[in-house]
Design a protein around this motif. Structure first.
Motif, PDB file in Angstrom:
ATOM      1  N   VAL A   4      -0.921  19.273 -10.939  1.00 41.79           N
ATOM      2  CA  VAL A   4      -0.944  17.959 -10.297  1.00 41.79           C
ATOM      3  C   VAL A   4      -2.377  17.652  -9.873  1.00 41.79           C
ATOM      4  CG1 VAL A   4      -0.010  16.549  -8.436  1.00 41.79           C
ATOM      5  CG2 VAL A   4       1.416  18.298  -9.502  1.00 41.79           C
ATOM      6  N   THR A   5      -2.799  16.407 -10.118  1.00 50.53           N
ATOM      7  CA  THR A   5      -4.171  16.028  -9.791  1.00 50.53           C
ATOM      8  C   THR A   5      -4.351  15.940  -8.283  1.00 50.53           C
ATOM      9  OG1 THR A   5      -3.636  13.675  -9.881  1.00 50.53           O
ATOM     10  CG2 THR A   5      -4.340  14.721 -11.938  1.00 50.53           C
ATOM     11  N   LEU A   6      -5.637  16.069  -7.876  1.00 48.37           N
ATOM     12  CA  LEU A   6      -5.968  16.005  -6.455  1.00 48.37           C
ATOM     13  C   LEU A   6      -5.630  14.640  -5.868  1.00 48.37           C
ATOM     14  CD1 LEU A   6      -7.311  17.481  -4.064  1.00 48.37           C
ATOM     15  CD2 LEU A   6      -9.496  16.557  -4.839  1.00 48.37           C
ATOM     16  N   LYS A   7      -5.877  13.570  -6.636  1.00 48.08           N
ATOM     17  CA  LYS A   7      -5.587  12.227  -6.144  1.00 48.08           C
ATOM     18  C   LYS A   7      -4.089  12.056  -5.904  1.00 48.08           C
ATOM     19  CE  LYS A   7      -7.986   8.879  -7.836  1.00 48.08           C
ATOM     20  NZ  LYS A   7      -8.520   7.825  -8.729  1.00 48.08           N
ATOM     21  N   THR A   8      -3.276  12.544  -6.823  1.00 46.55           N
ATOM     22  CA  THR A   8      -1.824  12.440  -6.647  1.00 46.55           C
ATOM     23  C   THR A   8      -1.364  13.212  -5.420  1.00 46.55           C
ATOM     24  OG1 THR A   8      -1.555  12.246  -9.044  1.00 46.55           O
ATOM     25  CG2 THR A   8       0.393  12.831  -7.773  1.00 46.55           C
ATOM     26  N   LYS A   9      -1.919  14.403  -5.214  1.00 45.99           N
ATOM     27  CA  LYS A   9      -1.543  15.188  -4.040  1.00 45.99           C
ATOM     28  C   LYS A   9      -1.885  14.441  -2.758  1.00 45.99           C
ATOM     29  CE  LYS A   9      -1.984  19.771  -6.149  1.00 45.99           C
ATOM     30  NZ  LYS A   9      -2.687  21.081  -6.098  1.00 45.99           N
ATOM     31  N   PHE A  10      -3.080  13.809  -2.713  1.00 48.17           N
ATOM     32  CA  PHE A  10      -3.464  13.074  -1.515  1.00 48.17           C
ATOM     33  C   PHE A  10      -2.565  11.847  -1.321  1.00 48.17           C
ATOM     34  CE2 PHE A  10      -7.360  15.517  -1.249  1.00 48.17           C
ATOM     35  CZ  PHE A  10      -7.596  15.524   0.117  1.00 48.17           C
ATOM     36  N   VAL A  11      -2.194  11.180  -2.398  1.00 43.32           N
ATOM     37  CA  VAL A  11      -1.313  10.013  -2.283  1.00 43.32           C
ATOM     38  C   VAL A  11       0.040  10.432  -1.714  1.00 43.32           C
ATOM     39  CG1 VAL A  11      -0.016   8.315  -3.615  1.00 43.32           C
ATOM     40  CG2 VAL A  11      -2.443   8.641  -4.061  1.00 43.32           C
ATOM     41  N   VAL A  12       0.581  11.535  -2.230  1.00 46.15           N
ATOM     42  CA  VAL A  12       1.868  12.016  -1.729  1.00 46.15           C
ATOM     43  C   VAL A  12       1.753  12.421  -0.266  1.00 46.15           C
ATOM     44  CG1 VAL A  12       3.599  13.841  -1.967  1.00 46.15           C
ATOM     45  CG2 VAL A  12       2.659  12.733  -3.998  1.00 46.15           C
ATOM     46  N   LEU A  13       0.654  13.112   0.071  1.00 45.51           N
ATOM     47  CA  LEU A  13       0.469  13.549   1.453  1.00 45.51           C
ATOM     48  C   LEU A  13       0.352  12.359   2.396  1.00 45.51           C
ATOM     49  CD1 LEU A  13      -0.069  15.753   3.548  1.00 45.51           C
ATOM     50  CD2 LEU A  13      -2.486  15.685   2.899  1.00 45.51           C
ATOM     51  N   ILE A  14      -0.465  11.379   2.019  1.00 44.92           N
ATOM     52  CA  ILE A  14      -0.652  10.223   2.895  1.00 44.92           C
ATOM     53  C   ILE A  14       0.639   9.415   2.990  1.00 44.92           C
ATOM     54  CG2 ILE A  14      -1.929   8.059   3.154  1.00 44.92           C
ATOM     55  CD1 ILE A  14      -4.322   9.440   1.859  1.00 44.92           C
ATOM     56  N   SER A  15       1.375   9.290   1.878  1.00 47.42           N
ATOM     57  CA  SER A  15       2.655   8.582   1.916  1.00 47.42           C
ATOM     58  C   SER A  15       3.627   9.274   2.864  1.00 47.42           C
ATOM     59  CB  SER A  15       3.245   8.498   0.511  1.00 47.42           C
ATOM     60  OG  SER A  15       2.387   7.806  -0.364  1.00 47.42           O
ATOM     61  N   ALA A  16       3.644  10.589   2.808  1.00 46.87           N
ATOM     62  CA  ALA A  16       4.516  11.323   3.724  1.00 46.87           C
ATOM     63  C   ALA A  16       4.095  11.108   5.172  1.00 46.87           C
ATOM     64  CB  ALA A  16       4.493  12.821   3.383  1.00 46.87           C
ATOM     65  N   LEU A  17       2.774  11.115   5.408  1.00 48.42           N
ATOM     66  CA  LEU A  17       2.295  10.867   6.765  1.00 48.42           C
ATOM     67  C   LEU A  17       2.650   9.461   7.234  1.00 48.42           C
ATOM     68  CD1 LEU A  17      -1.231  12.572   6.631  1.00 48.42           C
ATOM     69  CD2 LEU A  17       0.821  13.386   7.792  1.00 48.42           C
ATOM     70  N   VAL A  18       2.560   8.477   6.328  1.00 49.42           N
ATOM     71  CA  VAL A  18       2.922   7.104   6.682  1.00 49.42           C
ATOM     72  C   VAL A  18       4.402   7.029   7.038  1.00 49.42           C
ATOM     73  CG1 VAL A  18       3.225   4.796   5.733  1.00 49.42           C
ATOM     74  CG2 VAL A  18       1.086   5.995   5.377  1.00 49.42           C
TER      75      VAL A  18
END
Length: 558
Positions: A4-18
């Motif tokens: 999994v790409t780093l950008k996708t991981k950050f998007v998933v992480l930030i979405s979860a935080l939101v």
């Protein structure tokens, strides 16, 4: 996760935080709004109760005046009582709203003032705990409402109708309760619907969630763009450079970026690594060329040496063949006259008795030495045949009684000549076996003859043959009372041309081939040969061979 790409991981992480932040904000806002609504309703209930209580006090303080103008000529009271006026005022206070008010007591003078479950709990709290107010959000008729209660305490002007003596009929025609100043005479009960407040609360929560969600979404977009510019874009450039290096292009150099100091440090390290790889690769090419030339020269040398070794091997094979042929020829040529000597010696002993003891001793020496020499020649001849590969197994059904008889006929005279007792025992249950008769006889003759040779005069040599059905093997044991063999020499004695030591070689004649031949022939029968011995305590050689190596049952029985 590794693909999994780093950008996708950050998007998933930030979405979860939101999502977590929105849920937490919703719960927090809802809790705060409800607490705020409850506080506001409590204040309203408190104000309304204070106003009703003030009206009650006003009416009670002016009760005397009302009484003066409220009696008929016959003395009947027709005026407004304070409780009636208070209840009427309460109805007026709530006539323009959905609020409900009541004056409740456990033993009311009006049946409409009977307390319900909530009001009864409030009266108990006022009487038993001395509380000054009682409120809660509850459900009534399937709707959520806010209920507030405040105590009504007896004052001086209340004693005329509700004081002592208890049971006396007051001016309104009701018996007095017998209360004293400070007693709880009842409670003001106020019920407020929450429909308007709930709508306001939900509207406020929705607005807060929309605002907070919008801010989080905006922050997510900003973080996503910043991540792409500051992290992902430089890493993609580094990845592209790594791919070029993998294809063999080592002249790669990355330009510095404005993203961050860490990325610039990583870029500098990458450029330095690429430069070092280029230098190392250049040196490796040179080294590979040098090593290739060295290997080529070494291969030429090895090829010449291989050719020389091949020539030497050819010469050795030829010389070894000469040796084998010479040994075979000499053994054959020597065995023929020795056989004649033994035959003539036996004929001489049968036809003519010796003239004296000296002549008898001479005849015995001739026969014994001839047999010993014949043993040695036979061993040399057999070994040369083994080396030449001309010995094959002649497998047949063998009666071990015949083998033992032949061995005894050969070894017995030699043992008698040396003053040694030789015996041969064979168990009754020993079956016929499948083996090579001559080779088995040769093994036992070598072991028995070797035992006689190394056993001093007066000793004994015993050949014992037994069958062991648990492993389907026949065991041949040659047991002597000879000089014995040290532990360290027990493996060496089965090697060719080996005797225990030099002193033994000088004292006992022999070629050192007997045990080696016995081991070779035993292993050709898929068997084993071992020894148990100690210096000065004799030796026991044990030959173990399968009764039927091929598993056939034709060799069972005698």
């Amino acid at each position: 996760m590794g693909n999994v790409t780093l950008k996708t991981k950050f998007v998933v992480l930030i979405s979860a935080l939101v999502a977590v932040s929105l849920f937490a904000n919703l719960a927090w806002t809802s809790m705060n709004k409800r607490a705020q609504m409850e506080s506001e309703l409590r204040e309203k209930g408190e104000v309304l109760a204070q106003q009703m209580d003030a009206m009650w006090e006003f009416m009670a303080s002016n009760q005397d005046r009302l009484e003066q103008i409220s009696y008929t000529e016959d003395g009947v009271y027709q005026g407004l009582h304070c409780a009636i006026v208070g209840r009427s005022i309460g109805l007026l206070f709530t006539s323009q709203s959905e609020y409900e008010t009541k004056f409740v007591n456990f033993n009311p003078r009006n049946i409409g003032d009977e307390p319900d479950e909530f009001e009864a709990a409030a009266l108990n709290a006022f009487m038993d705990e001395g509380r000054t107010e009682y409120y809660a959000m509850t459900e009534r008729d399937g709707k959520e409402v806010f209920r507030y209660s405040a105590p009504m305490r007896i004052e001086e002007n209340c004693l005329d109708c509700h004081g002592e003596p208890k049971g006396e009929i007051d001016v309104t025609g009701f018996p007095k309760e017998g209360w004293t100043i400070g007693d709880v005479g009842g409670a003001i009960s106020i019920t407020m619907p929450l429909d308007v407040y709930m709508e306001s609360e939900q509207s406020a929560i929705v607005q807060d969630v929309i605002f907070f969600g919008g801010m989080l979404a905006f922050c997510l977009v900003v973080v996503y763009l910043a991540l792409g510019y500051l992290v992902t874009r430089p890493l993609n450039k580094i990845q592209a450079a790594v791919e070029q290096i993998q294809t063999g292009n080592l002249d790669v150099e990355l330009a510095y970026t404005e993203s961050s100091r860490e990325m610039n440090t990583l870029t500098a390290d990458f450029n330095r690594m690429a430069e070092e790889l280029s230098t190392i690769y250049g040196n490796l090419e040179t080294q590979v060329e040098d090593r290739t030339a060295q290997l080529a020269r070494a291969n030429d040398v090895l090829e010449r040496q291989r050719a020389q070794l091949e020539e030497a091997n050819d010469r050795l094979r030829g010389e070894n063949q000469y040796k084998s042929d010479f040994l075979a020829m000499m053994s054959h040529e020597l065995r023929t006259p020795l056989t004649s000597i033994l035959a003539f010696a036996e004929m001489l002993n049968k036809e003519n008795d010796p003239k004296d003891e000296k002549e008898a001793e001479t005849r015995r020496e001739i026969e014994a030495n001839s047999r010993a020499l014949l043993f040695m020649i036979n061993d040399i001849l057999e070994m040369s045949r083994l080396d030449a590969g001309r010995i094959e197994m002649n497998v047949e059904t063998v009666d071990l009684g015949d083998v033992a008889g032949l061995v005894q006929s050969v070894v017995q005279p030699l043992a008698k000549q040396n003053g040694i007792e030789f015996t041969c025992d064979i168990d009754a249950d020993v079956p016929l076996i499948v083996a090579d008769f001559e080779k088995l006889r040769h093994v036992l003759e070598n072991l028995a003859g070797n035992a006689v040779k190394f056993t001093p005069r007066g000793g004994s040599v015993r050949l014992a043959i037994s069958y062991h059905p648990e492993c389907d093997e026949v065991w041949f044991k040659v047991i002597d009372t000879g000089i014995g063999i040290a532990k360290k020499d027990q493996k060496r004695i089965f090697e060719r041309f080996v005797q225990v030591d030099s002193s033994a070689s000088r004292r006992y004649s022999g070629t050192g081939l007997g045990l080696a031949l016995a081991k070779e022939y035993t292993e050709m029968h898929e068997g084993t040969l071992c020894v148990e011995s100690a210096p000065g305590k004799g030796s026991t050689f044990t030959v173990r061979i399968p009764a039927d190596p091929d598993g056939s049952e034709g060799a069972r029985g005698r």
